[in-house]
Design a protein around this motif. Structure first.
Motif, short mmCIF file in Angstrom:
data_model
loop_
_atom_site.label_atom_id
_atom_site.label_comp_id
_atom_site.label_asym_id
_atom_site.label_seq_id
_atom_site.Cartn_x
_atom_site.Cartn_y
_atom_site.Cartn_z
N VAL A 160 16.85 71.02 11.28
CA VAL A 160 16.45 70.46 12.58
C VAL A 160 15.51 69.28 12.38
CG1 VAL A 160 15.20 70.93 14.72
CG2 VAL A 160 16.81 72.63 13.83
N LEU A 161 14.52 69.48 11.53
CA LEU A 161 13.53 68.41 11.28
C LEU A 161 14.21 67.17 10.72
CD1 LEU A 161 10.41 68.15 11.45
CD2 LEU A 161 10.39 68.54 8.97
N LEU A 162 14.96 67.38 9.62
CA LEU A 162 15.61 66.25 8.94
C LEU A 162 16.69 65.64 9.83
CD1 LEU A 162 15.21 65.16 6.03
CD2 LEU A 162 17.33 66.31 5.45
N GLY A 163 17.46 66.54 10.45
CA GLY A 163 18.56 66.07 11.31
C GLY A 163 18.03 65.21 12.43
N THR A 164 16.99 65.67 13.10
CA THR A 164 16.42 64.93 14.22
C THR A 164 15.89 63.59 13.76
OG1 THR A 164 15.71 67.09 14.96
CG2 THR A 164 14.94 65.23 16.22
N LEU A 165 15.12 63.63 12.65
CA LEU A 165 14.54 62.39 12.13
C LEU A 165 15.62 61.40 11.75
CD1 LEU A 165 11.55 63.40 9.85
CD2 LEU A 165 11.57 61.66 11.63
N VAL A 166 16.57 61.87 10.93
CA VAL A 166 17.61 60.97 10.43
C VAL A 166 18.46 60.42 11.58
CG1 VAL A 166 19.74 60.88 9.06
CG2 VAL A 166 17.72 61.97 8.13
N MET A 167 18.87 61.30 12.49
CA MET A 167 19.73 60.83 13.58
C MET A 167 18.96 59.86 14.48
SD MET A 167 22.42 62.06 12.69
CE MET A 167 23.76 62.02 13.81
N GLY A 168 17.68 60.18 14.75
CA GLY A 168 16.86 59.29 15.57
C GLY A 168 16.79 57.90 14.98
N ILE A 169 16.44 57.86 13.69
CA ILE A 169 16.29 56.56 13.02
C ILE A 169 17.65 55.85 12.95
CG2 ILE A 169 15.73 55.46 10.80
CD1 ILE A 169 13.70 57.80 10.41
N LEU A 170 18.69 56.63 12.60
CA LEU A 170 20.02 56.06 12.45
C LEU A 170 20.51 55.42 13.76
CD1 LEU A 170 22.32 56.02 10.28
CD2 LEU A 170 23.27 58.00 11.42
N PHE A 171 20.39 56.17 14.87
CA PHE A 171 20.87 55.67 16.15
C PHE A 171 20.06 54.47 16.62
CE2 PHE A 171 23.71 59.11 18.18
CZ PHE A 171 24.29 59.37 16.96
N GLN A 172 18.73 54.54 16.40
CA GLN A 172 17.89 53.42 16.81
C GLN A 172 18.30 52.17 16.05
OE1 GLN A 172 15.68 53.84 19.33
NE2 GLN A 172 15.47 51.62 19.28
N THR A 173 18.54 52.33 14.73
CA THR A 173 18.93 51.18 13.91
C THR A 173 20.29 50.64 14.35
OG1 THR A 173 17.87 52.39 12.13
CG2 THR A 173 19.05 50.40 11.49
N ILE A 174 21.22 51.55 14.62
CA ILE A 174 22.55 51.12 15.07
C ILE A 174 22.43 50.28 16.33
CG2 ILE A 174 24.70 51.95 16.14
CD1 ILE A 174 24.59 54.34 14.22
N LYS A 175 21.53 50.73 17.23
CA LYS A 175 21.37 49.99 18.48
C LYS A 175 20.73 48.62 18.23
CE LYS A 175 19.89 50.32 23.19
NZ LYS A 175 18.89 50.82 24.12
N GLU A 176 19.71 48.61 17.33
CA GLU A 176 19.01 47.34 17.08
C GLU A 176 19.92 46.30 16.44
OE1 GLU A 176 15.49 48.42 14.93
OE2 GLU A 176 14.55 49.25 16.74
N ILE A 177 20.73 46.74 15.48
CA ILE A 177 21.58 45.72 14.83
C ILE A 177 22.93 45.58 15.51
CG2 ILE A 177 20.42 45.79 12.57
CD1 ILE A 177 22.54 47.63 11.55
N GLY A 178 23.08 46.26 16.65
CA GLY A 178 24.27 46.04 17.49
C GLY A 178 25.57 46.56 16.90
N LEU A 179 25.51 47.67 16.21
CA LEU A 179 26.75 48.23 15.65
C LEU A 179 27.24 49.40 16.51
CD1 LEU A 179 25.98 48.18 11.81
CD2 LEU A 179 27.59 46.76 13.04
N ASP A 180 26.96 49.32 17.81
CA ASP A 180 27.29 50.41 18.73
C ASP A 180 28.72 50.92 18.58
OD1 ASP A 180 25.10 49.00 19.47
OD2 ASP A 180 25.27 49.47 21.60
N GLN A 181 29.64 49.93 18.40
CA GLN A 181 31.04 50.37 18.39
C GLN A 181 31.41 51.13 17.11
OE1 GLN A 181 30.48 46.82 18.19
NE2 GLN A 181 32.35 45.88 17.42
N HIS A 182 30.51 51.08 16.11
CA HIS A 182 30.79 51.81 14.87
C HIS A 182 30.02 53.13 14.80
CE1 HIS A 182 32.98 48.34 13.57
NE2 HIS A 182 31.93 47.59 13.77
#
Lengths: 227, 261, 296
Positions: B67-89
């Protein structure tokens, strides 16, 4: 205001042309022009504009000859012949007879036999599909079936041609003529309409229905072939 | 100078022979695992207790870490995807990175740290105490009672725990997709389903089974290498763990190659 | 071994397997793994741009996948596309299939379905997939046609303005009521045509926004545009014959003005330009069968 409209027209036409241009294979010039002239010929002939009709027909023939396709040339000649049948005139099929030996396909010959009333030489399977039920009814000699077949025909010209054939061969009744009249009237084929009205009048006269014949004559007079 | 060359050569030869003996032992184990005699109530009860120690006992910690790792990793991953505009991937990244790479890697690391070291020590201690010799003297097949249940347990536990880890990751992904992209369950599952491919799933399961197999086989082999001297126990565990990590890296590399061919 | 260990392990295995099984099942359901999949055959003149696994998209949603491709005996490319049962309703007999290869992003096959009353596509049909490579190319193709349309419209405007000035002059010069009424009729028809153009124009925005909007039906825009242009050409033709007759009626008087000669030239130009455009449109109307010469 005008500029706005013009620019809109241009955008619209561009859109149409982009869309259609990308989708289709071009039809050769001779074919599309020949087709248009032949279509004009049919309309003009059936409407009674004989002078224009013969000009259009000549133009169509000139275009078709560019391709050297005897089969299509034959179809054009047969078209003229068939349209004459539709207008209850004597078909001019001489030009077709001149080139028939050059044809490989028997389809044209069957169609020729069909529109000239030579039933014995017609191979039903080679007839255009739309005519088959009609031809069958004609062979059997059932007027009711002929009328049913006419009603089922999709093409108005085919219907009038078929009506013309059945009248020429004497296998018809009032309904047959009225169906042809309605079709010609709907399409605005004035000459054809008048010819069928005359046929209807003749039928009434033969049947001794004088009053009805007179009413038809009045209708003909009201329209008069001349301008 | 000669000494250095000699030691490099010696190291390479011993590494090769160790690799060869591991592969050979793996082949023998697989062969034995398919022997009908292996399935009896004694080895089954060993298997159950092994699964209990390997998977059930660590479950609360495992879920907490997931839960800890999953939440952290997914949070960071999704935020990064949004920032660099790779939403469709998003789907491809979620499945390709989080589910098929991150999840088995974290699971195998946790299991190796806890169970591989335990198995290695246990076998080495048994060797030192001559328990294995005793089994042999009583003509009891050590493979059947000791080794194969542990290996099968490794494989089962890894597949199941990896499944749980992936589910937790994907669930955190759902929460973050809602928070970061404002995406609903329908869209999220559509994206997820669109990115899952059968070939990837087969590779994932095969990878988990291979991980489970080697993180238990290598410690067993390593434990058996201990002599009757108590001081060889830590050395055996040290060597065993290094080999386990090398095996994990090798399997990971091979699975990546298999995925991208 | 204590019994509670067995129970705990049992619970763990059952719950894990159920959870994993449910997740896999859900994803498989979303991937249409359980629904019946139909394979449709499509035809394309070229296999360029197609690849296995390429998506078939309707309104932005993936509804199918290219399965295999093969070259037919006729030299065309046959493309087999798998479509799950629940998505078949989006592919109709009247649907248009277009291969889109955008400059950025994955190529895809897009379905445009306008008439939902049209029968559903059946597996024994092989509709064609058209190529739209890039807008640039299409615009490049259409550029000369745009110039043509521009010229025609300019000419129509010139003619109408000249005619409105010359009407009385002609009436005086010609003294032929019939000819003059023809000219008048033309002037009025400009108005009618304007109204008909407006009807078409009201559809312009829709056409540009949605490429599938009734382009090919009997009331389709292509046919409508063609009808309007045919109308223009017909009216101009009549006008031409009227002007042909003028010299015989009026002798040298009118000829000397020179104005009518210019007008005649304008009309000739316009007729020619409209005829050329009509030819282009005729060639493009994707109803090749209808353009075939056949016995009636």
């Amino acid at each position: 205001m005008m500029t706005g409209r013009i620019s809109k027209v241009i955008i619209f036409s561009a859109a149409v042309l982009i869309l259609t241009g990308c989708f289709s294979k071009a039809v050769p010039d001779w074919q599309s022009t020949g087709f248009s002239h032949l279509e004009s010929f049919k309309k003009e002939f059936l409407s009674g504009d004989d002078e224009r009709a013969s000009r259009s027909f000549e133009k169509a023939i000139v275009e078709i000859k560019k391709s050297g396709r005897v089969d299509i040339l034959a179809k054009a000649y047969l078209t003229r012949c068939a349209v004459a049948v539709a207008a209850l005139e004597k078909g001019e099929c001489g030009e077709y007879l001149q080139i028939r030996d050059l044809l490989q396909d028997r389809k044209e010959d069957t169609y020729y036999a069909f529109i000239t009333g030579n039933r014995g030489k017609v191979d039903e399977r080679l007839l255009p599909e739309g005519y088959r039920p009609f031809f069958h009814a004609l062979t059997v000699g059932s007027v009711a079936d002929i009328n049913k077949a006419l009603e089922a025909m999709e093409s108005p010209l085919s219907r009038v041609i078929a009506a013309g054939l059945s009248i020429k061969q004497g296998i018809f009744d009032e309904t047959t003529i009225i169906m042809a009249i309605d079709t010609a009237s709907y399409q605005g084929w004035k000459k054809t309409l008048v010819r069928y009205l005359e046929a209807l009048k003749a039928l009434y006269e033969r049947n001794g229905e004088k009053a009805r014949a007179e009413r038809v004559q009045e209708r003909i007079n009201a329209m008069s072939l001349k301008k | 100078m000669t000494g250095i060359v000699e030691s490099i050569g010696g190291g390479a030869i011993s590494a090769m022979s160790s690799f060869r003996s591991t592969i050979f032992a793996a082949a023998v184990t697989i062969f034995k695992a398919f022997n009908k005699e292996i399935c009896n109530s004694a080895s089954f009860s060993v298997l159950i207790s092994q699964i209990y120690f390997t998977a059930v006992e660590i479950l609360p910690m495992f879920i907490a870490i997931s839960v800890l790792l999953g939440t952290l990793v997914m949070g960071i991953l999704f935020q990064t995807i949004k920032e660099i505009g790779l939403d469709q991937h998003l789907g491809r990244i979620l499945v390709g990175f989080a589910v098929t790479e991150l999840s088995p890697f974290v699971t195998v690391l946790l299991l190796a740290l806890r169970s591989s070291s335990a198995i290695n020590t246990e076998i080495a201690v048994m060797k030192v105490n001559r328990e294995i010799d005793t089994l042999t003297a009583f003509r009891i097949d050590a493979d059947r009672y000791l080794f194969i249940p542990r290996i099968v347990n490794g494989m089962i536990s890894l597949v199941l725990l990896n499944g749980l880890f992936s589910i937790i990751l994907v669930t955190s992904g759902l929460i973050f997709s809602k928070l970061i992209f404002g995406m609903g369950l329908a869209t999220y599952s559509q994206i997820l389903a669109g990115s899952v491919h059968l070939s990837d799933s087969i590779i994932l399961v095969a990878k988990c089974l291979t991980f489970g197999f080697f993180i238990t086989l290598i410690p067993i082999l390593s434990g058996l290498r201990a002599t009757y001297d108590v001081t060889t126990i830590p050395v055996s565990v040290l060597h065993g763990m290094i080999r386990v990590f090398l095996a994990i890296i090798l399997i990971e590399v091979l699975s990546l190659v298999a995925r991208f061919i | 071994m204590p019994r509670n260990i067995e129970i705990k392990v049992g619970i763990f295995i059952i719950i894990s397997v159920l959870l994993i099984g449910a997740s896999v099942g859900y994803v498989a359901y979303k991937k249409d793994a359980f629904s019946k999949v139909y394979t449709f055959t499509f035809m394309s003149k070229s296999g360029d741009g197609f690849s296995e696994g390429m998506p078939l998209v309707f309104a932005g949603f993936k509804i199918g996948t290219v399965d295999t491709m093969a070259l037919s005996d006729k030299g065309t490319v046959l493309i087999k596309i798998n479509i799950p049962e629940r998505h078949i309703k989006w592919t109709r007999k009247s649907s248009i299939f277009i291969l889109e290869r955008p400059l950025i992003g994955q190529p895809r096959i897009v379905v445009y379905t306008d008439e939902m009353d049209s029968p559903v596509l059946s597996t024994d049909m092989a509709p064609e997939i058209f190529h739209v490579d890039s807008i640039d190319e299409a615009i490049h193709k259409v550029q000369p046609l745009l110039t043509k349309i521009d010229r025609i419209l300019d000419n129509v405007v010139t003619i109408s303005s000249k005619l409105s000035q010359k009407e009385t002059l002609m009436e005086m010069a010609v003294g032929d009521k019939e000819s003059v009424s023809s000219v008048n009729e033309f002037l009025q028809s400009i108005d009618t045509m304007g109204r008909r153009l407006d009807t078409i124009l009201s559809k312009v925005d829709t056409v540009i926004a949605r490429t599938d909007q009734g382009l090919y039906g009997s009331d389709g825009l292509v046919v409508l545009l063609r009808t309007v242009l045919t109308d223009i050409i017909g009216k101009l033709d009549r006008l031409n014959s009227v002007i042909d007759d003028i010299p015989t009626v009026t002798g040298q008087v009118v000829r000397s003005t020179g104005d009518l000669d210019n007008l005649r030239k304008d009309i000739d130009d316009t007729i020619h330009a409209v005829q050329e455009l009509l030819k282009d449109i005729d060639k493009m109307i994707p109803m090749k069968k209808e353009r075939e010469i056949n016995v009636p």
